[in-house]
Design a protein around this motif. Structure first.
Motif, PDB file in Angstrom:
ATOM      1  N   SER A 124      41.701 -17.111 -32.656  1.00  0.00           N
ATOM      2  CA  SER A 124      42.021 -15.683 -32.760  1.00  0.00           C
ATOM      3  C   SER A 124      40.788 -14.813 -32.967  1.00  0.00           C
ATOM      4  O   SER A 124      40.718 -13.705 -32.448  1.00  0.00           O
ATOM      5  CB  SER A 124      43.052 -15.428 -33.843  1.00  0.00           C
ATOM      6  OG  SER A 124      42.576 -15.842 -35.096  1.00  0.00           O
ATOM      7  N   LEU A 125      39.786 -15.293 -33.708  1.00  0.00           N
ATOM      8  CA  LEU A 125      38.589 -14.475 -33.937  1.00  0.00           C
ATOM      9  C   LEU A 125      37.820 -14.249 -32.638  1.00  0.00           C
ATOM     10  O   LEU A 125      37.396 -13.125 -32.352  1.00  0.00           O
ATOM     11  CB  LEU A 125      37.692 -15.116 -34.988  1.00  0.00           C
ATOM     12  CG  LEU A 125      38.243 -15.096 -36.412  1.00  0.00           C
ATOM     13  CD1 LEU A 125      37.292 -15.815 -37.358  1.00  0.00           C
ATOM     14  CD2 LEU A 125      38.484 -13.667 -36.889  1.00  0.00           C
ATOM     15  N   ASN A 126      37.646 -15.301 -31.847  1.00  0.00           N
ATOM     16  CA  ASN A 126      36.958 -15.176 -30.568  1.00  0.00           C
ATOM     17  C   ASN A 126      37.755 -14.278 -29.628  1.00  0.00           C
ATOM     18  O   ASN A 126      37.199 -13.445 -28.922  1.00  0.00           O
ATOM     19  CB  ASN A 126      36.736 -16.546 -29.949  1.00  0.00           C
ATOM     20  CG  ASN A 126      35.796 -16.505 -28.773  1.00  0.00           C
ATOM     21  OD1 ASN A 126      34.942 -15.635 -28.644  1.00  0.00           O
ATOM     22  ND2 ASN A 126      35.963 -17.465 -27.878  1.00  0.00           N
ATOM     23  N   TYR A 127      39.084 -14.430 -29.641  1.00  0.00           N
ATOM     24  CA  TYR A 127      39.936 -13.599 -28.800  1.00  0.00           C
ATOM     25  C   TYR A 127      39.813 -12.124 -29.199  1.00  0.00           C
ATOM     26  O   TYR A 127      39.704 -11.254 -28.331  1.00  0.00           O
ATOM     27  CB  TYR A 127      41.392 -14.047 -28.899  1.00  0.00           C
ATOM     28  CG  TYR A 127      42.319 -13.181 -28.086  1.00  0.00           C
ATOM     29  CD1 TYR A 127      42.416 -13.342 -26.705  1.00  0.00           C
ATOM     30  CD2 TYR A 127      43.075 -12.176 -28.694  1.00  0.00           C
ATOM     31  CE1 TYR A 127      43.244 -12.530 -25.949  1.00  0.00           C
ATOM     32  CE2 TYR A 127      43.916 -11.368 -27.939  1.00  0.00           C
ATOM     33  CZ  TYR A 127      43.994 -11.554 -26.569  1.00  0.00           C
ATOM     34  OH  TYR A 127      44.817 -10.740 -25.827  1.00  0.00           O
ATOM     35  N   LEU A 128      39.836 -11.842 -30.485  1.00  0.00           N
ATOM     36  CA  LEU A 128      39.731 -10.451 -30.940  1.00  0.00           C
ATOM     37  C   LEU A 128      38.404  -9.826 -30.527  1.00  0.00           C
ATOM     38  O   LEU A 128      38.356  -8.665 -30.122  1.00  0.00           O
ATOM     39  CB  LEU A 128      39.930 -10.363 -32.448  1.00  0.00           C
ATOM     40  CG  LEU A 128      41.351 -10.634 -32.938  1.00  0.00           C
ATOM     41  CD1 LEU A 128      41.391 -10.656 -34.462  1.00  0.00           C
ATOM     42  CD2 LEU A 128      42.317  -9.602 -32.393  1.00  0.00           C
ATOM     43  N   GLU A 129      37.327 -10.588 -30.615  1.00  0.00           N
ATOM     44  CA  GLU A 129      36.016 -10.078 -30.182  1.00  0.00           C
ATOM     45  C   GLU A 129      36.008  -9.826 -28.681  1.00  0.00           C
ATOM     46  O   GLU A 129      35.497  -8.814 -28.208  1.00  0.00           O
ATOM     47  CB  GLU A 129      34.897 -11.052 -30.574  1.00  0.00           C
ATOM     48  CG  GLU A 129      34.577 -11.018 -32.044  1.00  0.00           C
ATOM     49  CD  GLU A 129      34.136  -9.628 -32.502  1.00  0.00           C
ATOM     50  OE1 GLU A 129      33.292  -8.993 -31.840  1.00  0.00           O
ATOM     51  OE2 GLU A 129      34.660  -9.166 -33.537  1.00  0.00           O
ATOM     52  N   TRP A 130      36.559 -10.770 -27.921  1.00  0.00           N
ATOM     53  CA  TRP A 130      36.651 -10.618 -26.467  1.00  0.00           C
ATOM     54  C   TRP A 130      37.476  -9.379 -26.122  1.00  0.00           C
ATOM     55  O   TRP A 130      37.079  -8.557 -25.308  1.00  0.00           O
ATOM     56  CB  TRP A 130      37.279 -11.876 -25.865  1.00  0.00           C
ATOM     57  CG  TRP A 130      37.554 -11.779 -24.404  1.00  0.00           C
ATOM     58  CD1 TRP A 130      36.678 -12.010 -23.388  1.00  0.00           C
ATOM     59  CD2 TRP A 130      38.798 -11.415 -23.793  1.00  0.00           C
ATOM     60  NE1 TRP A 130      37.294 -11.803 -22.180  1.00  0.00           N
ATOM     61  CE2 TRP A 130      38.596 -11.441 -22.408  1.00  0.00           C
ATOM     62  CE3 TRP A 130      40.049 -11.075 -24.291  1.00  0.00           C
ATOM     63  CZ2 TRP A 130      39.606 -11.141 -21.504  1.00  0.00           C
ATOM     64  CZ3 TRP A 130      41.057 -10.773 -23.398  1.00  0.00           C
ATOM     65  CH2 TRP A 130      40.831 -10.807 -22.024  1.00  0.00           C
ATOM     66  N   LEU A 131      38.633  -9.233 -26.776  1.00  0.00           N
ATOM     67  CA  LEU A 131      39.514  -8.110 -26.495  1.00  0.00           C
ATOM     68  C   LEU A 131      38.862  -6.775 -26.878  1.00  0.00           C
ATOM     69  O   LEU A 131      38.958  -5.790 -26.148  1.00  0.00           O
ATOM     70  CB  LEU A 131      40.839  -8.285 -27.242  1.00  0.00           C
ATOM     71  CG  LEU A 131      41.924  -7.272 -26.933  1.00  0.00           C
ATOM     72  CD1 LEU A 131      42.275  -7.265 -25.445  1.00  0.00           C
ATOM     73  CD2 LEU A 131      43.163  -7.567 -27.765  1.00  0.00           C
TER      74      LEU A 131
END
Length: 108
Positions: A19-26
């Motif tokens: 989720s942390l990587n996804y949030l940064e990507w998003l």
């Protein structure tokens, strides 16, 4: 749009696994799209609506203040049935609610 639009060959991080990587990507994607000129954004929005219409073989999805409404496709046997209604809280994943930061009593 930031979560749905992908370049050819691009793959978004899995929000359930990282989720942390996804949030940064998003966040990065949202910043890119928010920098688009209004005319480009409106063009993307128009393509989204056109694409949604192409996917409505059996029903169409409309938005309302209470949530989403599934309407039977014109000319189908189900056309005489009442529309199906889905409250917004039923359509938003737990992950999206956590990202939005609203307590459960307000988010569904």
């Amino acid at each position: 749009m930031a979560a749905q639009l992908l370049r050819i060959g691009e793959q978004a991080p899995d929000p359930d696994r990282d989720s942390l990587n996804y949030l940064e990507w998003l966040k990065g994607r949202m910043q890119i799209i928010s920098a688009y000129p209004e005319s480009e954004f409106l063009g993307l929005l128009a393509m989204r609506h056109r694409g949604n219409k192409l996917l409505t073989h059996f029903f169409s999805i409309e938005e309302s203040e209470e949530g989403f409404i599934a309407l039977p496709h014109e000319g189908s046997e189900a056309e005489s049935l009442p529309p199906a209604r889905f409250p917004v809280s039923a359509c938003v994943s737990e992950f999206a609610k956590r990202v939005g930061g609203k307590p459960a009593k307000y988010g569904g």
